[in-house]
Design a protein around this motif. Sequence first.
Motif, PDB file in Angstrom:
ATOM      1  N   HIS A 220       0.820  -1.214   0.000  1.00  0.00           N
ATOM      2  CA  HIS A 220       0.000   0.000   0.000  1.00  0.00           C
ATOM      3  C   HIS A 220       0.852   1.261   0.000  1.00  0.00           C
ATOM      4  O   HIS A 220       0.582   2.206  -0.726  1.00  0.00           O
ATOM      5  N   LEU A 221       1.924   1.236   0.785  1.00  0.00           N
ATOM      6  CA  LEU A 221       2.835   2.392   0.821  1.00  0.00           C
ATOM      7  C   LEU A 221       3.408   2.674  -0.562  1.00  0.00           C
ATOM      8  O   LEU A 221       3.654   3.826  -0.924  1.00  0.00           O
ATOM      9  N   GLY A 222       3.651   1.593  -1.308  1.00  0.00           N
ATOM     10  CA  GLY A 222       4.368   1.737  -2.573  1.00  0.00           C
ATOM     11  C   GLY A 222       3.458   1.705  -3.780  1.00  0.00           C
ATOM     12  O   GLY A 222       3.945   1.653  -4.914  1.00  0.00           O
ATOM     13  N   ARG A 223       2.166   1.744  -3.542  1.00  0.00           N
ATOM     14  CA  ARG A 223       1.250   1.597  -4.679  1.00  0.00           C
ATOM     15  C   ARG A 223       1.471   2.682  -5.732  1.00  0.00           C
ATOM     16  O   ARG A 223       1.620   2.387  -6.924  1.00  0.00           O
ATOM     17  N   ALA A 224       1.557   3.908  -5.273  1.00  0.00           N
ATOM     18  CA  ALA A 224       1.679   5.003  -6.235  1.00  0.00           C
ATOM     19  C   ALA A 224       3.015   4.942  -6.986  1.00  0.00           C
ATOM     20  O   ALA A 224       3.053   4.935  -8.218  1.00  0.00           O
ATOM     21  N   VAL A 225       4.091   4.831  -6.238  1.00  0.00           N
ATOM     22  CA  VAL A 225       5.392   4.846  -6.906  1.00  0.00           C
ATOM     23  C   VAL A 225       5.597   3.606  -7.762  1.00  0.00           C
ATOM     24  O   VAL A 225       6.190   3.668  -8.842  1.00  0.00           O
ATOM     25  N   ALA A 226       5.098   2.485  -7.308  1.00  0.00           N
ATOM     26  CA  ALA A 226       5.249   1.271  -8.114  1.00  0.00           C
ATOM     27  C   ALA A 226       4.580   1.452  -9.465  1.00  0.00           C
ATOM     28  O   ALA A 226       5.103   1.024 -10.503  1.00  0.00           O
ATOM     29  N   GLY A 227       3.433   2.083  -9.451  1.00  0.00           N
ATOM     30  CA  GLY A 227       2.723   2.323 -10.717  1.00  0.00           C
ATOM     31  C   GLY A 227       3.578   3.119 -11.683  1.00  0.00           C
ATOM     32  O   GLY A 227       3.541   2.913 -12.902  1.00  0.00           O
ATOM     33  N   GLU A 228       4.390   4.018 -11.138  1.00  0.00           N
ATOM     34  CA  GLU A 228       5.235   4.854 -12.009  1.00  0.00           C
ATOM     35  C   GLU A 228       6.486   4.143 -12.495  1.00  0.00           C
ATOM     36  O   GLU A 228       6.924   4.346 -13.615  1.00  0.00           O
ATOM     37  N   ILE A 229       7.074   3.320 -11.651  1.00  0.00           N
ATOM     38  CA  ILE A 229       8.425   2.847 -11.980  1.00  0.00           C
ATOM     39  C   ILE A 229       8.547   1.383 -12.375  1.00  0.00           C
ATOM     40  O   ILE A 229       9.538   0.982 -12.958  1.00  0.00           O
ATOM     41  N   LYS A 230       7.560   0.566 -12.052  1.00  0.00           N
ATOM     42  CA  LYS A 230       7.783  -0.852 -12.330  1.00  0.00           C
ATOM     43  C   LYS A 230       7.687  -1.122 -13.829  1.00  0.00           C
ATOM     44  O   LYS A 230       6.921  -0.511 -14.558  1.00  0.00           O
ATOM     45  N   GLN A 231       8.520  -2.061 -14.263  1.00  0.00           N
ATOM     46  CA  GLN A 231       8.613  -2.342 -15.690  1.00  0.00           C
ATOM     47  C   GLN A 231       7.916  -3.647 -16.050  1.00  0.00           C
ATOM     48  O   GLN A 231       7.806  -4.021 -17.201  1.00  0.00           O
ATOM     49  N   ALA A 232       7.492  -4.374 -15.009  1.00  0.00           N
ATOM     50  CA  ALA A 232       6.816  -5.656 -15.251  1.00  0.00           C
ATOM     51  C   ALA A 232       5.946  -5.942 -14.044  1.00  0.00           C
ATOM     52  O   ALA A 232       6.005  -5.228 -13.044  1.00  0.00           O
ATOM     53  N   ALA A 233       5.147  -6.962 -14.162  1.00  0.00           N
ATOM     54  CA  ALA A 233       4.352  -7.381 -13.017  1.00  0.00           C
ATOM     55  C   ALA A 233       5.294  -7.688 -11.858  1.00  0.00           C
ATOM     56  O   ALA A 233       6.349  -8.293 -12.051  1.00  0.00           O
ATOM     57  N   GLU A 234       4.908  -7.241 -10.668  1.00  0.00           N
ATOM     58  CA  GLU A 234       5.766  -7.425  -9.494  1.00  0.00           C
ATOM     59  C   GLU A 234       5.108  -8.403  -8.535  1.00  0.00           C
ATOM     60  O   GLU A 234       4.003  -8.175  -8.051  1.00  0.00           O
ATOM     61  N   HIS A 235       5.809  -9.502  -8.297  1.00  0.00           N
ATOM     62  CA  HIS A 235       5.300 -10.483  -7.328  1.00  0.00           C
ATOM     63  C   HIS A 235       6.504 -10.970  -6.521  1.00  0.00           C
ATOM     64  O   HIS A 235       7.551 -10.318  -6.514  1.00  0.00           O
ATOM     65  N   HIS A 236       6.360 -12.109  -5.876  1.00  0.00           N
ATOM     66  CA  HIS A 236       7.404 -12.625  -4.994  1.00  0.00           C
ATOM     67  C   HIS A 236       8.760 -12.750  -5.700  1.00  0.00           C
ATOM     68  O   HIS A 236       8.875 -13.413  -6.720  1.00  0.00           O
ATOM     69  N   GLY A 237       9.767 -12.124  -5.120  1.00  0.00           N
ATOM     70  CA  GLY A 237      11.103 -12.184  -5.708  1.00  0.00           C
ATOM     71  C   GLY A 237      11.291 -11.259  -6.892  1.00  0.00           C
ATOM     72  O   GLY A 237      12.245 -11.410  -7.656  1.00  0.00           O
ATOM     73  N   GLY A 238      10.398 -10.278  -7.033  1.00  0.00           N
ATOM     74  CA  GLY A 238      10.420  -9.431  -8.218  1.00  0.00           C
ATOM     75  C   GLY A 238      11.450  -8.323  -8.159  1.00  0.00           C
ATOM     76  O   GLY A 238      12.176  -8.139  -7.172  1.00  0.00           O
ATOM     77  N   ALA A 239      11.506  -7.552  -9.257  1.00  0.00           N
ATOM     78  CA  ALA A 239      12.544  -6.534  -9.425  1.00  0.00           C
ATOM     79  C   ALA A 239      12.453  -5.436  -8.362  1.00  0.00           C
ATOM     80  O   ALA A 239      13.485  -4.940  -7.899  1.00  0.00           O
ATOM     81  N   LEU A 240      11.253  -5.054  -7.964  1.00  0.00           N
ATOM     82  CA  LEU A 240      11.168  -3.945  -7.009  1.00  0.00           C
ATOM     83  C   LEU A 240      11.734  -4.318  -5.654  1.00  0.00           C
ATOM     84  O   LEU A 240      12.523  -3.582  -5.071  1.00  0.00           O
ATOM     85  N   GLU A 241      11.338  -5.472  -5.114  1.00  0.00           N
ATOM     86  CA  GLU A 241      11.831  -5.763  -3.768  1.00  0.00           C
ATOM     87  C   GLU A 241      13.325  -6.076  -3.765  1.00  0.00           C
ATOM     88  O   GLU A 241      14.043  -5.705  -2.841  1.00  0.00           O
TER      89      GLU A 241
END
Lengths: 271, 271, 271, 271, 271, 271
Positions: free
Chosen positions: C145-166
């Motif tokens: 929830h904290l990262g919902r807004a920024v994730a929408g802007e920066i993620k390049q693919a679907a983000e799930h367990h073990g993904g690029a963002l974390e």
Amino acid sequence: MNSVWLADHTWQEVEEYITSKHSIIVPVGATEQHGPAGPLGVDTYVAMGLAEDAARATGLLVAPPVWLGDSFHHSAFPGTIWLKSSTMIAVITDIAHSLAEAGFTRQIYVNGHKGSNLPSLTLALREVHEYQHPEALFAIADPLHLGRAVAGEIKQAAEHHGGALELSQVMYRYPNKVREDKLTDASVDLEAIGGGYIASDLFGQGSIVEISWNSREERAFSPSGSISSSHTASVDLGKRFHEAMVGELCKFIQWFESYTGPLGVVSEDEI
Amino acid sequence: MNSVWLADHTWQEVEEYITSKHSIIVPVGATEQHGPAGPLGVDTYVAMGLAEDAARATGLLVAPPVWLGDSFHHSAFPGTIWLKSSTMIAVITDIAHSLAEAGFTRQIYVNGHKGSNLPSLTLALREVHEYQHPEALFAIADPLHLGRAVAGEIKQAAEHHGGALELSQVMYRYPNKVREDKLTDASVDLEAIGGGYIASDLFGQGSIVEISWNSREERAFSPSGSISSSHTASVDLGKRFHEAMVGELCKFIQWFESYTGPLGVVSEDEI
Amino acid sequence: MNSVWLADHTWQEVEEYITSKHSIIVPVGATEQHGPAGPLGVDTYVAMGLAEDAARATGLLVAPPVWLGDSFHHSAFPGTIWLKSSTMIAVITDIAHSLAEAGFTRQIYVNGHKGSNLPSLTLALREVHEYQHPEALFAIADPLHLGRAVAGEIKQAAEHHGGALELSQVMYRYPNKVREDKLTDASVDLEAIGGGYIASDLFGQGSIVEISWNSREERAFSPSGSISSSHTASVDLGKRFHEAMVGELCKFIQWFESYTGPLGVVSEDEI
Amino acid sequence: MNSVWLADHTWQEVEEYITSKHSIIVPVGATEQHGPAGPLGVDTYVAMGLAEDAARATGLLVAPPVWLGDSFHHSAFPGTIWLKSSTMIAVITDIAHSLAEAGFTRQIYVNGHKGSNLPSLTLALREVHEYQHPEALFAIADPLHLGRAVAGEIKQAAEHHGGALELSQVMYRYPNKVREDKLTDASVDLEAIGGGYIASDLFGQGSIVEISWNSREERAFSPSGSISSSHTASVDLGKRFHEAMVGELCKFIQWFESYTGPLGVVSEDEI
Amino acid sequence: MNSVWLADHTWQEVEEYITSKHSIIVPVGATEQHGPAGPLGVDTYVAMGLAEDAARATGLLVAPPVWLGDSFHHSAFPGTIWLKSSTMIAVITDIAHSLAEAGFTRQIYVNGHKGSNLPSLTLALREVHEYQHPEALFAIADPLHLGRAVAGEIKQAAEHHGGALELSQVMYRYPNKVREDKLTDASVDLEAIGGGYIASDLFGQGSIVEISWNSREERAFSPSGSISSSHTASVDLGKRFHEAMVGELCKFIQWFESYTGPLGVVSEDEI
Amino acid sequence: MNSVWLADHTWQEVEEYITSKHSIIVPVGATEQHGPAGPLGVDTYVAMGLAEDAARATGLLVAPPVWLGDSFHHSAFPGTIWLKSSTMIAVITDIAHSLAEAGFTRQIYVNGHKGSNLPSLTLALREVHEYQHPEALFAIADPLHLGRAVAGEIKQAAEHHGGALELSQVMYRYPNKVREDKLTDASVDLEAIGGGYIASDLFGQGSIVEISWNSREERAFSPSGSISSSHTASVDLGKRFHEAMVGELCKFIQWFESYTGPLGVVSEDEI
């Protein structure tokens, strides 16, 4: 709104109700096999029917039915849903506490599942009265005891699980739920299985010892699930059985609602 | 017998059913205050209505409703009955286990109590799938998610506890249970109470943090129990909301009933 | 002593602190597989990093990290350590109670383990606030929830367990812990596995139903443990993701620390 | 990656590790008052320091530290966080089970919290070995026993909670965490309080009975929280104490890692 | 009535007793294998004998014996009855609470089962003193500690489970219960089994680590159940061991009964 | 060794015993007030006396007595020691499991505490038979049922707690334990207290509902603790009552020991 069911009322109506009344009825049943003719809900329908009719006659409310109980000994027949005893005790404890917090100081638990649920009900309600709500009283009413007198008069055979009396009661009170074409004379000779130490008639004097069977044993000795014969079940038999029990229940409730002690009378600092 | 309710069937009918079907629907609700117009049973009626209509459309059975849930935050309003979370988890665990033992390898829990019950449902069903029944799959469906799309189209105000959408749904599906003369524009400005960190609309985007309130706080900030206004509730609104959700649920169930893996596929020695 | 960690302070320093402050941050993580590149501690490092940076910016203390959580669905991968849900609820309950007894009336639980820990955290903290500490408020903050807004802007693919963002966040905040040579484009098509009913992107809109998988299923459908691809992970991406969330968290904490009610305001005789 | 911490490794590295090794070290501490000079984390730092140094010397892995323990007798001092004994037992049980499932058949629990945690550790690990993992062995190492010999040589006064030995050990191993300007000669005459039946020296022979005190009593008889004097603490004393214990621990671990029975040898069908 | 046993007195006699006395002794034993010569009740007889003789000498009452304890490590030998640790803790908690409610503010638990019961006793009594009864004090006395001095003087070999000292004590105090013709020199070389890390003598200095064995291991390494040799057992040895311990116990009890604080002194509003 | 008590035998003797016998008797009592004349141990002495005499007549063993039970409703009288129901269930479960593991496939629980212990005994033993030991059978025998016939012949007044029959039985079987000078005609008119819905005679037909009282109510309505008059108690009455019940018990045990099914017969793969 003239429903007797608590769930059909708003909280403001309940708040109004408890300014003049103290009692609520809680129907407790089971979802478990009742032989080839009885639907899985027999015990809950019995409890709901008794609760609803007694409530209507006495102007009381009825809590939502507890559909599940101590039924693991029937668990080898599909459709049976059972709670562990510890779960059942927790459920009854939470209900009793919630209702007492709201001001229901007379609670009548109408159990349709006979002996199987009684230990859990007893343990839960005894401890709530000791530790949480000395100001509230809790009664357990069960066809085993409510119907003892009338059963003695009207039953035509030993009455046990899936027997003529309980199926008749459902036939009368909830038409079209019993499969009347599947009524059966299948029964189990519990005396033979238990050397005379297991009673075949729940309305008899009982044995000098208590021996329980488990689910696999039941499926083995009673392939149909019918422990008593039910082929003599009838709407008329059910009406006599049901109405007599409702009558006993109403008499009790009227006494209970107006009861002023010494039980349940606590000094101010205990509440 | 064409009832969709499991409790209306005999064990032999259930045994027959599971030779060709895998699924059962379990409605889970609550008995808790829903403002001046909503009966205490709103959440259970919502769950029962969705379950029954989806079952009828797909030919499935429905387990007896769970009338009680995680409602202690409404406990300052009389008539509310609540289970402790540990009790709720135990109840759901026992139901899921009983049904899986009988052969129901697709279980759909239709929750009418929205977010409050979800944690207990999730914890119980995750552990049953991990430790007891790898061969069975468990899905949780909730108006919060089932109704997200249609709510966005039809709601006229923020929808929260006791709001127009859930009362409309009951008005449509269970006529005469909502006190239509008590529909109200009383609502609570949760944004103000929670500095913008508590969402006023359950169908909105949600907050970046989760903060819970307790029963005394609720009674203080919402004396009527209505958190959303309900005065725009109508049978027509309820019909649109309800039917859209039934549609979504049916689509899901058809997929789920025919689903063959990889989830739920276990090697022989694990069962 | 300018450590933000509670465990580095003496009890006298804590006694002094709570004369002027009310808040404490509790980082909650997990020790579980995170694919070929992520160390087992990813979730705890995420929680510790967020907590520590927010604490430094706001002058708060941080409780010792909870290194273990609801991770049994990853238990087929060695090194994963999991608590049963009942254990997890007990741990959080005891922490919340201990801290409230000491006078911490604003507690912020920063969860790095996303959805898996949320049900246990929610159940524990709701009941502590209802039954033990009406005077204390408990908030749960999660990257979901904290990262919902920024994730929408920066993620390049679907983000799930073990993904690029974390993984990026750990690369930025805890250098040399991610095996950068093992970053992978391995991912799991959850939509295919779950007929579109299991979301592949934790920052997407979510599904209309919730279906959980178990440990053996996960090991079967994701042999590497990576559910999302991570090959685009970078320190820069991590920095943007992390700093945005720290910013949101600080804003929340400042509001929370100075919040004066109506939540958490209790009459004298309740404490 | 040459961290000894499990959480810094990927699951694949752990999978590789357990092809050649059997052991893991689990540091168990507490977060509780340690007088005016000791930070709340003393017990956890002691456990982490012993675990890390022994792991480095023997090439083993270390699980994440358990930061919380049986500390309620210190709960009258703010900053102390305590687990109920039942929670502590559950946490240790879950850790031991998780690690044994992964293949760690030699687990060494290094307890920094001395006698207080020992009963919970003992109960949990005994039952895991009896009922869940006969193939795994569990050892508990504690400064009380590891340090018995060296303490006899080097201690200058009775050593109890907050005493010179444990603070010296933290001064040596984790510089700048002890408030050296707050070292104190405050101590409690436990012999006087307990009529000679409560031992003042944890490294002495012990009493013939066990009497426990509670949190309010402790705050009353020890206003500073320091039960032993600590003014003789020094880095050098800490080094001698710490290194001697690491030496003992390493000798034990080498024996334990290569131990082949008869304990822990089970027939194939038991695993 | 000059029985020392509480169960032989009426409630009115107890009410009278607690007007002048504060103490009660609770014997705690086990029912578990004690080799070829020792009856299953050895530990309970030891506890009963110590309790009864100390009570007679000091004019105190003795609660009914606890016949069962933490004995699962002996469960591979038939006749052993064991409580799970959680059950044992619950039993001791309930006893301590019942007795404190009656006014017994000095409770002496005489444990005959040595180390095995100590963790459960300690956990139960510590939490009762912290959370339920700050006004009552709880002491645990065990032959391991009571008998340390005299054992050092009189024992002729390492003393462990089923050894000469405990069998002698039963021979002296409860004649004809030990099978004297089955006294044996069978013993187990625990040092060899445990690489010197498991102590063969319970009255020795102890090991630097604690390693527990389970029931199957015990049956394998000790086919007779005798861990120490018992062939030197004699009535005379038993008399010296027993009387010395009774002497120590009496001295303690006299101090405890007249103890006035600071432990156990609580302000009025805490009781 | 010709003691009937299990605790007086060695494990090797028990191993020998179960090669030819299947049964064991478990006496279950209570420690609770029994009026001015009855010692606190009445219920346990009743259970022990019945068990011991039946065992002697049939050549069986007797497990150690359970001295504590569900007695909280007597807790306002000092000397009463009570177990919570959950503790009682755990104790009985552990005993039944331990004995079944040893090969005792016929277990007879002789309860001296009448109705109060029955729910806990029933719940524990039903679940052990369902989930842990289908191969073992568990019977509960209680004076309420064992003595129904003889009580009808010999009792001179309503028999309830502290009444002439149970005190006579102790006078006969355990001389000098009843305070004969305190036998009393004090009794409680339960019919008046409970409007005819609470039975004054435990050997009567029972009420149509069950209402429990709590400890404070009992102390208020029965200041002496005697619910039935006991002044007609005599050794002769006790002898007749006791011997008749022993006779019934022996007949049952002989049948039970030689019983070969269908209950308790399980296929090989279930054990």
